[in-house]
Design a protein around this motif. Sequence first.
Motif, PDB file in Angstrom:
ATOM      1  N   ARG A 198       0.811  -1.220   0.000  1.00 31.14           N
ATOM      2  CA  ARG A 198       0.000   0.000   0.000  1.00 31.14           C
ATOM      3  C   ARG A 198       0.844   1.270   0.000  1.00 31.14           C
ATOM      4  O   ARG A 198       0.400   2.309  -0.480  1.00 31.14           O
ATOM      5  N   LEU A 199       2.048   1.197   0.566  1.00 31.09           N
ATOM      6  CA  LEU A 199       2.908   2.377   0.603  1.00 31.09           C
ATOM      7  C   LEU A 199       4.292   2.000   0.107  1.00 31.09           C
ATOM      8  O   LEU A 199       4.869   1.009   0.560  1.00 31.09           O
ATOM      9  N   LEU A 200       4.814   2.812  -0.816  1.00 35.19           N
ATOM     10  CA  LEU A 200       6.122   2.547  -1.405  1.00 35.19           C
ATOM     11  C   LEU A 200       6.872   3.867  -1.527  1.00 35.19           C
ATOM     12  O   LEU A 200       6.372   4.823  -2.117  1.00 35.19           O
ATOM     13  N   ASP A 201       8.069   3.906  -0.957  1.00 38.26           N
ATOM     14  CA  ASP A 201       8.876   5.120  -1.027  1.00 38.26           C
ATOM     15  C   ASP A 201      10.254   4.776  -1.586  1.00 38.26           C
ATOM     16  O   ASP A 201      11.052   4.110  -0.937  1.00 38.26           O
ATOM     17  N   ASP A 228       6.106   7.390  -3.161  1.00 34.31           N
ATOM     18  CA  ASP A 228       7.083   8.466  -2.952  1.00 34.31           C
ATOM     19  C   ASP A 228       6.457   9.684  -2.288  1.00 34.31           C
ATOM     20  O   ASP A 228       6.743  10.838  -2.637  1.00 34.31           O
ATOM     21  N   GLY A 229       5.570   9.429  -1.344  1.00 37.17           N
ATOM     22  CA  GLY A 229       4.966  10.521  -0.587  1.00 37.17           C
ATOM     23  C   GLY A 229       3.788  11.194  -1.257  1.00 37.17           C
ATOM     24  O   GLY A 229       3.244  12.159  -0.725  1.00 37.17           O
ATOM     25  N   LYS A 230       3.360  10.686  -2.416  1.00 35.75           N
ATOM     26  CA  LYS A 230       2.223  11.264  -3.122  1.00 35.75           C
ATOM     27  C   LYS A 230       1.103  10.232  -3.229  1.00 35.75           C
ATOM     28  O   LYS A 230       1.329   9.106  -3.659  1.00 35.75           O
ATOM     29  N   GLN A 231      -0.081  10.645  -2.823  1.00 31.81           N
ATOM     30  CA  GLN A 231      -1.215   9.735  -2.870  1.00 31.81           C
ATOM     31  C   GLN A 231      -1.611   9.432  -4.307  1.00 31.81           C
ATOM     32  O   GLN A 231      -1.427  10.250  -5.206  1.00 31.81           O
ATOM     33  N   ILE A 232      -2.174   8.263  -4.479  1.00 29.50           N
ATOM     34  CA  ILE A 232      -2.573   7.800  -5.809  1.00 29.50           C
ATOM     35  C   ILE A 232      -4.078   7.920  -5.949  1.00 29.50           C
ATOM     36  O   ILE A 232      -4.833   7.351  -5.158  1.00 29.50           O
ATOM     37  N   ASN A 233      -4.497   8.646  -6.953  1.00 30.81           N
ATOM     38  CA  ASN A 233      -5.915   8.815  -7.235  1.00 30.81           C
ATOM     39  C   ASN A 233      -6.459   7.542  -7.883  1.00 30.81           C
ATOM     40  O   ASN A 233      -5.875   7.016  -8.835  1.00 30.81           O
ATOM     41  N   GLU A 234      -7.566   7.043  -7.363  1.00 27.50           N
ATOM     42  CA  GLU A 234      -8.124   5.787  -7.861  1.00 27.50           C
ATOM     43  C   GLU A 234      -8.528   5.886  -9.333  1.00 27.50           C
ATOM     44  O   GLU A 234      -8.376   4.925 -10.095  1.00 27.50           O
ATOM     45  N   LEU A 235      -9.030   7.034  -9.732  1.00 25.98           N
ATOM     46  CA  LEU A 235      -9.415   7.224 -11.130  1.00 25.98           C
ATOM     47  C   LEU A 235      -8.188   7.142 -12.037  1.00 25.98           C
ATOM     48  O   LEU A 235      -8.227   6.512 -13.107  1.00 25.98           O
ATOM     49  N   SER A 236      -7.090   7.755 -11.609  1.00 22.00           N
ATOM     50  CA  SER A 236      -5.853   7.710 -12.387  1.00 22.00           C
ATOM     51  C   SER A 236      -5.325   6.286 -12.480  1.00 22.00           C
ATOM     52  O   SER A 236      -4.850   5.849 -13.535  1.00 22.00           O
ATOM     53  N   ARG A 237      -5.395   5.547 -11.366  1.00 22.89           N
ATOM     54  CA  ARG A 237      -4.921   4.172 -11.367  1.00 22.89           C
ATOM     55  C   ARG A 237      -5.704   3.322 -12.365  1.00 22.89           C
ATOM     56  O   ARG A 237      -5.154   2.550 -13.145  1.00 22.89           O
ATOM     57  N   GLN A 238      -7.036   3.468 -12.357  1.00 23.59           N
ATOM     58  CA  GLN A 238      -7.871   2.671 -13.249  1.00 23.59           C
ATOM     59  C   GLN A 238      -7.599   3.009 -14.707  1.00 23.59           C
ATOM     60  O   GLN A 238      -7.567   2.130 -15.563  1.00 23.59           O
TER      61      GLN A 238
END
Length: 326
Positions: A198-201, A228-238
């Motif tokens: 869930r978290l990767l830096d 890298d300290g930036k949240q991932i938007n679910e829409l962008s991921r899809q």
Amino acid sequence: MVRLTVHLISKSSNYSKACRSESLQQYLKKLTHLNFSNKSIEDIDDLSMCRNLTVLYLYDNQISQICNLGFASNLTHLYMQNNNISCIENLSSLHKLSKLFLGGNIITVVEGLDELKSLKELHVEGQKLPRGEKLIFDPRSISRLSETLCILNISKNNIDEIWDLAPLQKLTHLYATDNQLQDIKELETVFSQWSQLRLLDLNNNPVCVKPKYRDRLITACKILEDLDGKQINELSRQFLINWKASKDAKKKLDDGKDIKEQISNPLTTDFHVGPQQPFAHDRSSSRTKPSEYGKPGVTFRTDQVQGDSRGRRSRGIYIPVRTGRL
């Protein structure tokens, strides 16, 4: 030399507050948290009277060896970062240990963790390594930790590959900043096996400047929430997942067409076929019948054909070839 002893514990402020109501022995039996951080301690003495100890703070000292902790079967948290420890050892009795902090020591090999059946967090960041060396991992310890480890911190250890960590399929958090990771395909392969990540830096690694770095890792890590300290938007991921699926499908279709063409035209894959040159024609072996009423003339090939005095063929065939303009 400053040693951590029962006598030193008795001089602590915490015991001074409790000494009026109970003896030192009673106090030590009830003790669950012990904090002797930043006390210039170099060695750990016999603390077997502290059988109910669950949390031990010994960071920012000068300890060179992990020892005399065999009694602490109830210990769950051990903080020994920023000491002079060179070897991970003497932890086999700590079956309940869930968090181990060993950052900032001089450890070169992550080992000696085979018996830690409950370990969920391991912090070994920033080891003071010899110039040019990197932190390495013992396969036996990694194999055992694969059943429990969720959080791993390996930042600032000159690490250039993570193949050895692939078995850690229960990882949810990985901190690997300031290393030498640069192979994006390797990262994709390993991270795709960590279905709970869930978290990767990975900040300050050479791989971070590779083309499509962020897009490729988000696609590989199906439930990653922070990169890298930036949240991932679910829409962008899809969107990225759909884009990759479409790209893979197109590549598969193109590869299938290439294979089909190779099967249909095997010569074109092995030889260069240039423009065909016309065969030489011997004018002496042909005769042309004049055209009539504007029709194109017809040339008859008479190669290897002989006739008698009456014009009959004795062997061969006539091949009519039209000439002239229509």
